[in-house]
Design a protein around this motif. Structure first.
Motif, short mmCIF file in Angstrom:
data_model
loop_
_atom_site.label_atom_id
_atom_site.label_comp_id
_atom_site.label_asym_id
_atom_site.label_seq_id
_atom_site.Cartn_x
_atom_site.Cartn_y
_atom_site.Cartn_z
N GLU A 25 41.42 50.42 45.36
CA GLU A 25 39.95 50.45 45.31
C GLU A 25 39.49 50.08 43.92
O GLU A 25 40.24 50.17 42.95
CB GLU A 25 39.41 51.81 45.78
N THR A 26 38.25 49.62 43.83
CA THR A 26 37.74 49.11 42.57
C THR A 26 36.22 49.20 42.60
O THR A 26 35.64 49.71 43.56
CB THR A 26 38.19 47.65 42.37
N ALA A 27 35.57 48.74 41.55
CA ALA A 27 34.11 48.58 41.54
C ALA A 27 33.77 47.39 40.67
O ALA A 27 34.48 47.09 39.70
CB ALA A 27 33.44 49.84 41.00
N CYS A 28 32.71 46.70 41.04
CA CYS A 28 32.28 45.54 40.26
C CYS A 28 30.77 45.38 40.44
O CYS A 28 30.18 45.96 41.35
CB CYS A 28 33.01 44.29 40.73
N THR A 29 30.18 44.58 39.59
CA THR A 29 28.74 44.34 39.71
C THR A 29 28.48 43.43 40.91
O THR A 29 29.38 42.72 41.37
CB THR A 29 28.19 43.71 38.41
N TRP A 30 27.23 43.47 41.41
CA TRP A 30 26.91 42.72 42.64
C TRP A 30 27.18 41.22 42.49
O TRP A 30 27.62 40.56 43.43
CB TRP A 30 25.45 42.94 43.02
N ASP A 31 26.92 40.69 41.29
CA ASP A 31 27.06 39.23 41.12
C ASP A 31 28.52 38.80 41.30
O ASP A 31 28.80 37.65 41.59
CB ASP A 31 26.54 38.79 39.74
N ARG A 32 29.46 39.76 41.17
CA ARG A 32 30.89 39.41 41.28
C ARG A 32 31.51 39.82 42.62
O ARG A 32 32.67 39.53 42.86
CB ARG A 32 31.67 40.11 40.18
N ALA A 33 30.75 40.56 43.42
CA ALA A 33 31.37 41.25 44.56
C ALA A 33 32.15 40.31 45.48
O ALA A 33 33.34 40.54 45.76
CB ALA A 33 30.31 42.02 45.34
N GLU A 34 31.51 39.23 45.93
CA GLU A 34 32.22 38.37 46.90
C GLU A 34 33.41 37.68 46.23
O GLU A 34 34.45 37.47 46.86
CB GLU A 34 31.25 37.37 47.52
N GLY A 35 33.27 37.35 44.93
CA GLY A 35 34.39 36.73 44.21
C GLY A 35 35.57 37.68 44.08
O GLY A 35 36.73 37.28 44.23
N VAL A 36 35.27 38.95 43.83
CA VAL A 36 36.35 39.95 43.70
C VAL A 36 37.09 40.10 45.02
O VAL A 36 38.33 40.10 45.08
CB VAL A 36 35.79 41.31 43.21
N VAL A 37 36.33 40.17 46.11
CA VAL A 37 36.94 40.32 47.44
C VAL A 37 37.87 39.13 47.70
O VAL A 37 39.04 39.30 48.10
CB VAL A 37 35.85 40.42 48.53
N ALA A 38 37.37 37.92 47.45
CA ALA A 38 38.18 36.73 47.72
C ALA A 38 39.42 36.69 46.83
O ALA A 38 40.53 36.39 47.30
CB ALA A 38 37.33 35.48 47.50
N ALA A 39 39.25 37.04 45.54
CA ALA A 39 40.38 36.96 44.61
C ALA A 39 41.47 37.97 44.98
O ALA A 39 42.67 37.66 44.96
CB ALA A 39 39.89 37.23 43.18
N VAL A 40 41.06 39.19 45.37
CA VAL A 40 42.06 40.21 45.71
C VAL A 40 42.76 39.83 47.01
O VAL A 40 43.99 39.92 47.12
CB VAL A 40 41.41 41.60 45.82
N ARG A 41 41.99 39.36 47.99
CA ARG A 41 42.60 38.96 49.26
C ARG A 41 43.65 37.87 49.02
O ARG A 41 44.78 37.96 49.48
CB ARG A 41 41.53 38.46 50.24
N ASP A 42 43.26 36.84 48.25
CA ASP A 42 44.20 35.72 47.97
C ASP A 42 45.46 36.23 47.28
O ASP A 42 46.58 35.88 47.65
CB ASP A 42 43.55 34.72 47.00
N ALA A 43 45.25 37.06 46.25
CA ALA A 43 46.39 37.54 45.45
C ALA A 43 47.35 38.35 46.32
O ALA A 43 48.58 38.18 46.25
CB ALA A 43 45.89 38.38 44.28
N VAL A 44 46.78 39.23 47.17
CA VAL A 44 47.64 40.08 48.02
C VAL A 44 48.37 39.22 49.04
O VAL A 44 49.58 39.39 49.26
CB VAL A 44 46.79 41.18 48.70
N LEU A 45 47.67 38.28 49.67
CA LEU A 45 48.33 37.45 50.69
C LEU A 45 49.44 36.61 50.06
O LEU A 45 50.52 36.45 50.64
CB LEU A 45 47.30 36.56 51.39
N ARG A 46 49.19 36.09 48.85
CA ARG A 46 50.25 35.31 48.17
C ARG A 46 51.46 36.20 47.87
O ARG A 46 52.61 35.81 48.09
CB ARG A 46 49.71 34.67 46.89
N ALA A 47 51.18 37.40 47.38
CA ALA A 47 52.30 38.32 47.06
C ALA A 47 53.09 38.67 48.31
O ALA A 47 54.33 38.71 48.30
CB ALA A 47 51.76 39.57 46.38
#
Ligand SMILES: Cc1cc2nc3c(=O)[nH]c(=O)nc-3n(C[C@H](O)[C@H](O)[C@H](O)COP(=O)(O)OP(=O)(O)OC[C@H]3O[C@@H](n4cnc5c(N)ncnc54)[C@H](O)[C@@H]3O)c2cc1C
Length: 477
Positions: free
Chosen positions: A349-371
């Motif tokens: 779990e994490t927290a981020c500002t609204w302007d980053r929210a969708e970017g954070v979701v996409a980045a974490v999903r990509d990183a986890v799927l690659r791993a």
């Protein structure tokens, strides 16, 4: 049945503290693990690599003082233990070789509600009390500590304060911080207590030295906490969305309004399906309001209007909310059961500002799927919920499930954890919104805190704990 093997204790029970400290194997094994993924994996393999040498059960604050004095002299590392529900290695006695031994300090006997002030609506409560006992003790007063983390049944008030836990309120008073009026802490250098006031502008807030200290600066023995009447009025609904972007837009609008929903949990479609809340064809928002003194139907109606502005489709009353609640309560037990079937199941779990929210979701999903792919564990499920919302940002919570291999669950977990954590730091999000730092998050915690802050924290530790025995390796390197 798994048989466990803990090496014999490296140190003996000090005679003067034989009424508080034990070295029996069942006690040592019961304190060998918390609830982190590696703890659970080791427990399943029958490994107790870091069973403490000793376990202390102080009956009062003077016992805590004596144990810390002895441990400081003897060079024994002390790991405070509340409910043991840490998911980040906070209670695992893995402290390195430079200590004469390890002692788990279990606060379960400090479990009383000492004082209730109905006028100011606050209570003085000992740190070792678990959630249900705390609720039972306050019920006759018609009051409650309205803070319910998912682990509420088996975690303690002291643990909540020491980890700055996140509770059931999705907006407003999301964390235990908001409920703590004052604290009392025993550090090796001495006991200290903060002034009991509703608020103070007198310099940096000393309560903050206790909140989130994770046992590294001392043992929280009791706290005055703010209480509320039990809610007499509640209203809830579920809303479906066709896209995550629209759903997040609605959550942001609600968090930035003055409606103050108590529940504002958004499940992406994958999470809605795995929680049995919906069939997985829509994003699902659980929207709820509560109050101790006035009806909340009008706030729910306004909240639903706000959702409709973002293309949200309100569902007939009651649909979904009940299944979400039971999935929420079941989940703590489900993860353990899935591991028995060689499923790597972990949450970040994490927290981020609204302007980053969708970017954070996409980045974490990509990183986890690659791993996962690089560990040969595809296909897998990566789902998101959004647990807490603020006017300026949101707390995404990721659940990863993948079929692993019996006896080889930790290596893939490490790969996923590292990839997700690197992605969070890279995307400007925090390493944890409410699970704390523990041992697991240390490398990334150090990257997100300013260097001078780390130096100042170490200086505070040196003053409060000159021998450096308090939960070594957690928070302060
Ligand atoms: C299934 C599950 C669900 C969870 N859900 C949530 C959730 O919804 N929200 C959330 O915030 N967390 C959640 N957690 C994480 C965990 O429950 C919290 O971190 C909780 O606050 C820990 O409380 P505890 O009493 O179990 O503390 P412990 O696990 O015993 O200790 C946690 C840390 O605090 C220190 N500590 C404990 N007591 C004291 C004390 N009196 N003085 C000083 N230091 C102390 C320990 O040394 C350790 O570093 C969940 C965990 C699980 C397993």
């Amino acid at each position: 049945m798994t048989s466990y093997d803990a090496s014999p204790p490296g140190i003996g029970v000090p005679g003067a503290l034989a009424h508080v400290i034990v070295d029996a194997e069942p006690d040592r094994l019961a304190h060998a693990w918390g609830k982190s993924f590696t703890d659970l994996a080791q427990a399943r393999e029958g490994r107790a690599d870091h069973a403490p040498d000793l376990v202390a059960y102080p009956a009062d604050e003077s016992d805590v003082v004596e144990v810390l004095a002895w441990a400081s002299d003897a060079g024994v590392a002390v790991i405070p233990y509340g409910g043991g529900s840490s998911v980040v290695g906070g209670v695992t006695p893995d402290v390195g070789a430079e200590f004469a031994g390890t002692l788990s300090l279990d606060l379960q006997r400090l479990d009383g509600v000492l004082d209730v002030d109905p006028v100011s609506r606050a209570a003085r409560i000992q740190a070792g009390i678990l959630g249900p006992a705390l609720a039972d003790a306050l019920r006759p007063h018609g009051l409650a500590l309205r803070h319910y983390p998912q682990s509420y049944e088996f975690s303690s008030l002291g643990g909540w304060i020491a980890t700055r836990s996140g509770g059931h309120y999705a907006t407003g008073r999301t964390r235990i911080d908001d409920f703590v009026e004052s604290v009392r802490v025993v550090s090796p250098a001495g006991a200290w207590e903060t002034l009991r006031v509703p608020s103070s502008g007198a310099g940096p807030d000393p309560v903050r030295l206790a909140l989130g200290n994770e046992g590294a600066l001392g043992v929280i023995t009791e706290a005055w906490v703010r209480l509320d009447p039990r809610p007499a009025f509640t209203a809830a609904a579920t809303v479906h969305f066709d896209s995550l972007g629209e759903a997040l837009g609605a959550v942001r609008a609600l968090a930035q309004s003055d409606l103050a929903p108590s529940n504002l949990r958004l499940l992406d479609r994958a999470e809605a399906a795995t929680s049995f809340v919906h069939d997985g064809s829509a994003e699902v928002l659980i929207l709820g309001f509560e109050s101790g003194d006035h009806p909340v139907e009008d706030r729910l109606a306004a909240g639903l209007e706000c959702c409709a502005d973002h293309a949200g489709q309100a569902q007939p009353r009651g649909e979904g909310a009940g299944s979400w609640r039971s999935a929420f309560l079941r989940m703590p037990y489900l993860r353990d059961a899935l591991m028995d079937h060689a499923i790597v199941c972990e949450t970040f779990e994490t927290a981020c500002t609204w302007d980053r929210a969708e970017g954070v979701v996409a980045a974490v999903r990509d990183a986890v799927l690659r791993a996962l792919a690089s560990e040969g564990l595809a296909p897998a499920s990566v789902s998101f919920r959004f647990t807490h919302a603020y006017p300026d940002g949101v707390a995404p919570y990721v659940t990863v499930m993948a079929r692993g291999r019996h006896g080889d669950l930790v290596a893939p977990w490490r790969a996923i954890k590292a990839a997700a954590s690197d992605a969070l730091v890279e995307a400007g999000a925090t390493i944890t919104h409410h699970h704390a730092v523990g041992r697991d998050h240390m490398p990334w915690y150090r990257q997100e805190t300013p260097p001078w802050y780390a130096v100042s924290l170490a200086a505070a530790r040196d003053a409060l704990d000159p021998a450096g025995i308090m939960n070594p390796g957690v928070l302060i390197p």
